[in-house]
Design an enzyme around this catalytic site. Structure first.
Site, short mmCIF file in Angstrom:
data_model
loop_
_atom_site.label_atom_id
_atom_site.label_comp_id
_atom_site.label_asym_id
_atom_site.label_seq_id
_atom_site.Cartn_x
_atom_site.Cartn_y
_atom_site.Cartn_z
N TYR A 1 0.47 -1.23 0.15
CA TYR A 1 0.10 -0.07 0.19
C TYR A 1 0.90 1.24 -0.32
CZ TYR A 1 -4.06 3.12 0.86
OH TYR A 1 -5.21 4.24 0.84
N PHE B 1 -6.67 19.11 -24.81
CA PHE B 1 -7.55 17.94 -25.09
C PHE B 1 -9.01 18.26 -24.31
CE2 PHE B 1 -9.20 13.77 -24.03
CZ PHE B 1 -9.08 13.75 -25.72
N ASP B 2 -9.85 17.29 -24.91
CA ASP B 2 -11.46 18.11 -23.85
C ASP B 2 -11.42 17.68 -22.52
OD1 ASP B 2 -10.58 15.65 -24.42
OD2 ASP B 2 -13.30 14.42 -24.79
N ASP C 1 1.55 18.96 -21.18
CA ASP C 1 0.56 17.79 -21.20
C ASP C 1 1.02 16.74 -22.36
OD1 ASP C 1 -1.97 16.16 -22.09
OD2 ASP C 1 -3.14 17.59 -22.50
N ALA D 1 0.83 13.73 -23.02
CA ALA D 1 0.07 11.98 -23.63
C ALA D 1 1.67 11.73 -25.04
CB ALA D 1 -1.65 11.75 -23.71
N LYS E 1 -0.77 6.43 -23.82
CA LYS E 1 -0.13 6.60 -25.00
C LYS E 1 1.25 6.70 -25.02
CE LYS E 1 -4.28 9.72 -24.58
NZ LYS E 1 -4.97 9.91 -23.51
N HIS F 1 -19.70 13.93 -25.82
CA HIS F 1 -19.68 13.89 -26.97
C HIS F 1 -19.52 11.82 -27.02
CE1 HIS F 1 -15.77 13.70 -25.72
NE2 HIS F 1 -15.15 13.38 -26.81
N1 F0G Z 1 -4.16 15.15 -23.13
C1 F0G Z 1 -4.19 14.73 -24.56
C2 F0G Z 1 -3.61 15.24 -25.30
C3 F0G Z 1 -4.85 13.21 -24.69
O1 F0G Z 1 -5.38 12.77 -26.27
C4 F0G Z 1 -5.89 12.33 -23.67
C5 F0G Z 1 -6.57 12.18 -23.74
C6 F0G Z 1 -5.75 13.51 -21.92
C7 F0G Z 1 -5.15 14.22 -21.87
C8 F0G Z 1 -6.64 12.53 -21.06
O2 F0G Z 1 -5.80 11.39 -20.54
O3 F0G Z 1 -7.42 9.79 -21.22
O4 F0G Z 1 -5.75 8.96 -19.66
O5 F0G Z 1 -7.56 10.33 -19.07
N2 F0G Z 1 -7.46 11.25 -25.26
C9 F0G Z 1 -7.38 10.41 -25.49
C10 F0G Z 1 -7.65 10.27 -26.95
C11 F0G Z 1 -8.56 9.82 -25.39
O6 F0G Z 1 -8.62 9.37 -27.17
O7 F0G Z 1 -6.43 10.86 -27.90
P1 F0G Z 1 -6.98 10.03 -20.13
#
Ligand code: F0G
Length: 457
Positions: free
Chosen positions: A72, A124-125, A214, A216, A257, A449
Site C-alpha cells: 500500500y 484536449f477535451d 500535457d 500524452a 499513449k 461526445h
Molecule cells: N491529454 C491529451 C492530449 C489526450 O489526448 C488525452 C486523452 C488526455 C490528456 C487525457 O488522458 O484519457 O488518460 O485520461 N486522449 C484520448 C484520445 C482519450 O482518444 O485522444 P486520459
C-alpha cells in the site's frame, strides 16, 4: 538494392478480430444511437477510435509486471517508476494517477480557481473540461495555420506567441499556468517545435508564470523534433525529451499513449510547493501517494514502456505506419490535416461531405458512414466534441470538423492500413450522394461526445 523499412519488433501473441455484414452494422449503430463510443468493441473490425490504452505491450513489459510490489505504501514499483520518470524528464516529484484526466483533476484542483484563464495550444477535451468545470477559461492560442488542413508546416501544433502574450497581458493576475499539449492532439497530432517551447518559456518568465506540459505524446513530439527541426538530427530521443521538459515546470501525463500501457498516468514537477499542493488532492481522489490509482505491476510496466518509447526505432516504426496510411489516402485524393501527425489521420470531413450542413455534424456523419462501409471505428474530433460555449450555450462551429482515425501502437499491420484506406475511398467516391447528417437528441453538459445520442436525418 537498399533494404525496405520494416518494424523494429516481431509478434509473439495475437488476438482474433471479426468482420461483420453491412446489415449487422446498420442494426448495431442504430442501437448505439449513432454514437461510436456506444458500440460493443466486438462489433468493430478495425478499431481506430483512439490510440489511448490500446497499444500492445512488449515481452519486457509483461515480464516486469511479475515484479510488481503491491504494498500500500512505499512500494518498490513506485520508486522504480519515479526514478525512470526523473531520469527521462528531470522532474523530481512524481504523483501517479489512474490516467491523464485524473492527473489533470488532481493538479488543477490545486492550481485552477473560478475566473482563471489557462492559455495554451489546443486543450484536449478533458483538459478543457477540467478547466471549464472550475468556472475558468481555456484559451486556445494555437497558430492560425493549424486551421488550414492543406497547409504543410513542420510544427503545426505550435503556440502563437503573439496570441499568448495578449492573454498574458490582459489577464496577468488570473493565469495560474500556461499549458502546452505535446503533441497537439486536437490540431491533428501536430508537433510543437523546441523553438516554440523556448518562446513559451521566455513569455512565461517575462510574466512570471508556470508552464505545464500535457505530455500524452511527448515521445512522438521528440521524434518530430529530431526528424524536422534543425540541430536535432544527431541527438537521441532521450536527449531531446530532456531538453523539452527542461523548459517546463511540470507535466500531466496520460501514460496510455506514449507510456505504452493500457492504463495509467502521473503528474511530475520540480517544484516542491506544487507537489505539496497537489498531493493533498491525490489521496482523496486517487489513492495514497505511492500508487495513486495504479497497481504496482502497472507501475513496473509503465517504467519499462517509458524507456522503450523514448528509443528512436520504436517511434520510427510507429510513425512510419501512420505515414504509410497517409500516403495511401494521398493516392485517392482524400483530404486530411497535413502533414500527417504522430498518432492518427485527421480526415477533413467538412471538405468531403460538402452537402452536409455543419449543424448536422459532417465529421460524425463520415464516422458513421465509414463504420457502415467496413466496420472501422473512428472518432469525431469536431463540432460535437467542441461542446457548447459555456456562456452562450451555442454549438461551437469555429474550429475544424475532423474524423480522427487513430493508429494503436504495435497492434495492426499495414494490411489493416490498406483496408482502412480503401474503405474510406469507397465512402469518398459516393460523397456527393450523402446530403444529410445527424441531429442531437440527448447530450451531457460537458464532454458530450462520449454519451451523446443522435438520430440520422
Ligand atoms: N491529454 C491529451 C492530449 C489526450 O489526448 C488525452 C486523452 C488526455 C490528456 C487525457 O488522458 O484519457 O488518460 O485520461 N486522449 C484520448 C484520445 C482519450 O482518444 O485522444 P486520459
Amino acid at each position: 538494392m537498399e533494404l525496405p523499412f520494416a518494424e523494429s519488433w516481431k509478434i509473439k501473441m495475437v488476438e482474433p478480430i471479426k468482420k461483420s455484414t453491412r446489415e449487422e452494422r446498420e442494426k448495431w449503430i442504430k442501437e448505439a444511437h449513432y454514437n461510436l463510443f456506444q458500440l460493443k468493441a466486438d462489433y468493430v473490425y478495425i478499431d481506430c477510435l483512439t490510440d489511448s490504452g490500446t497499444g500492445a505491450m512488449s515481452d519486457r513489459q509483461w515480464a516486469a509486471m511479475m515484479m510488481g510490489d503491491e504494498s500500500y505504501a512505499g512500494a518498490r514499483s513506485f520508486f522504480r517508476l519515479k526514478d525512470t520518470i526523473t531520469r527521462i524528464t528531470g522532474f523530481e516529484y512524481v504523483i501517479p494517477t489512474h490516467q491523464g484526466r485524473a492527473a489533470e483533476n488532481v493538479l488543477f484542483s490545486y492550481l485552477v480557481k473560478a475566473g482563471d484563464y489557462v492559455p495554451g495550444n489546443s486543450h484536449f477535451d478533458t483538459t478543457k473540461g477540467h478547466i471549464e468545470s472550475r468556472k475558468a477559461f481555456a484559451v486556445d492560442c494555437t497558430i492560425d495555420e493549424a486551421k488550414d488542413t492543406q497547409l504543410e508546416l513542420p510544427f503545426k501544433g505550435n503556440v502563437d506567441p503573439k496570441k499568448l502574450e495578449k492573454v498574458l497581458q490582459e489577464h496577468a493576475d488570473k493565469i495560474p499556468f500556461i499549458i502546452v499539449t505535446i503533441t497537439n492532439n486536437t490540431a491533428g497530432g501536430q508537433p510543437v517545435s523546441m523553438q516554440n517551447l523556448r518562446e513559451v518559456r521566455a513569455l512565461a518568465d517575462k510574466y512570471n508564470k508556470l508552464v505545464i506540459f500535457d505530455s500524452a505524446r511527448f515521445a512522438e513530439n521528440a521524434y518530430f523534433i529530431k526528424t524536422r527541426e534543425e540541430g536535432y538530427a544527431n541527438k537521441t530521443i532521450k536527449e531531446i525529451t530532456r531538453e523539452m521538459f527542461d523548459l517546463a515546470d511540470g507535466m500531466t501525463m496520460s501514460a496510455k499513449k506514449d507510456g505504452l500501457v493500457n492504463m495509467g498516468g502521473f503528474i511530475a514537477t520540480h517544484h516542491q510547493d506544487i507537489y505539496d499542493g497537489a498531493k493533498c488532492f491525490c489521496i482523496p481522489f486517487e489513492g495514497y501517494l505511492t500508487y495513486g490509482g495504479m497497481n504496482g505491476r502497472d507501475m513496473e510496466a509503465l517504467a519499462v514502456g517509458l524507456d522503450e518509447n523514448t528509443e528512436f526505432d520504436n517511434l520510427e516504426t510507429r510513425i512510419k505506419q501512420v505515414q504509410y496510411l497517409a500516403a495511401r489516402l494521398d493516392e485517392f485524393g482524400i483530404p486530411y490535416q497535413r502533414p500527417v501527425g504522430g498518432h492518427a489521420i485527421f480526415v477533413d470531413a467538412a471538405k468531403i461531405l460538402t452537402n452536409v450542413p455543419k449543424e448536422e455534424f459532417p465529421a460524425q456523419t463520415l464516422a458513421i458512414e465509414l463504420y457502415l462501409e467496413a466496420g472501422i471505428r473512428g472518432c469525431e474530433i469536431g463540432y460535437i466534441l467542441a461542446d457548447r460555449d459555456p456562456v452562450t450555450r451555442e454549438n461551437r462551429f469555429g474550429g475544424l470538423d475532423l474524423l480522427r482515425l487513430c493508429i494503436a501502437r504495435r497492434v495492426y499491420t499495414n494490411n489493416h492500413m490498406d483496408v482502412i484506406a480503401v474503405a474510406l475511398k469507397n465512402v469518398f467516391d459516393r460523397r456527393n450522394e450523402i446530403k444529410r447528417g445527424v441531429k442531437i437528441v440527448w447530450e451531457a453538459e460537458l464532454m458530450r461526445h462520449f454519451t451523446v445520442q443522435l438520430e440520422r436525418l
